[in-house]
Scaffold this motif. Structure first.
Motif, PDB file in Angstrom:
ATOM      1  N   ASN A  27      -2.802   4.799  -3.067  1.00  0.00           N
ATOM      2  CA  ASN A  27      -1.356   4.998  -2.878  1.00  0.00           C
ATOM      3  C   ASN A  27      -1.018   6.496  -2.855  1.00  0.00           C
ATOM      4  O   ASN A  27      -0.196   6.944  -2.066  1.00  0.00           O
ATOM      5  N   PHE A  28      -1.662   7.302  -3.709  1.00  0.00           N
ATOM      6  CA  PHE A  28      -1.454   8.754  -3.685  1.00  0.00           C
ATOM      7  C   PHE A  28      -2.029   9.370  -2.407  1.00  0.00           C
ATOM      8  O   PHE A  28      -1.470  10.317  -1.851  1.00  0.00           O
ATOM      9  N   TYR A  31       0.501   9.118   0.343  1.00  0.00           N
ATOM     10  CA  TYR A  31       1.549  10.134   0.208  1.00  0.00           C
ATOM     11  C   TYR A  31       1.043  11.515   0.623  1.00  0.00           C
ATOM     12  O   TYR A  31       1.749  12.281   1.287  1.00  0.00           O
TER      13      TYR A  31
END
Length: 171
Positions: A27-28, A31
């Motif tokens: 998920n990071f 981003y």
């Protein structure tokens, strides 16, 4: 951001991206990829025009020219940045007495959208001045008419009046 700082930030982001993938924090990683994509998009669509504008307002023309030179293809700039690019290039070239090149950049700037009439008014005033220098009096009056249709500042109106006086002397 100038090109060098963008590359440094992208390099740091790639390092974080590699760590995020290694640590399985996907998920990071998404981003971070989005941030890298935005930096790359900003490089081509925004360029260094904002920094050049700040230097131009401080009358640091060497820095302005250096920052504008970092933009390899001004056609890729978005319209909200391209107009300022063309205006600043026209002014820089005018200061170097490269009148024909300056006229080209002001012509491009006159065809692009501007948020405020006063900003576009400066473009037409510069074009009228260049045409006056070149003794192309038909164009001078045409540019002044276009400028008068805009909502100009008092200073700009005085400049337009001075150009009209010069035009009447030469006709």
């Amino acid at each position: 951001m100038n090109t060098q700082s963008r590359m440094i930030v992208i390099a740091i982001a790639v390092a974080f991206l590699l760590y995020a993938v290694y640590a399985q924090h996907y998920n990071f990683a998404i981003y971070i990829l989005g941030g890298i994509g935005y930096l790359i998009w900003g490089h081509f669509r925004e360029g260094t025009v904002f920094l050049a504008t700040q230097a131009f307002h401080k009358q640091d023309y060497e820095k302005t020219e250096r920052l504008l030179a970092e933009i390899k293809n001004p056609d890729n700039l978005r319209k909200g940045r391209r107009n300022y690019y063309e205006f600043m290039m026209g002014n820089i070239l005018l200061k170097r007495d490269e009148v024909d090149e300056a006229e080209y950049h002001f012509q491009l700037a006159s065809r692009l959208p501007w948020k405020r009439d006063a900003e576009k008014g400066f473009v037409f005033i510069n074009l009228a001045n260049i045409s006056l220098r070149k003794k192309n009096y038909d164009r001078v009056s045409a540019y002044l008419e276009l400028a008068k249709k805009l909502k100009l500042t008092e200073r700009q109106l005085r400049i337009v009046e001075k150009i009209e006086v010069e035009l009447n002397k030469n006709i």
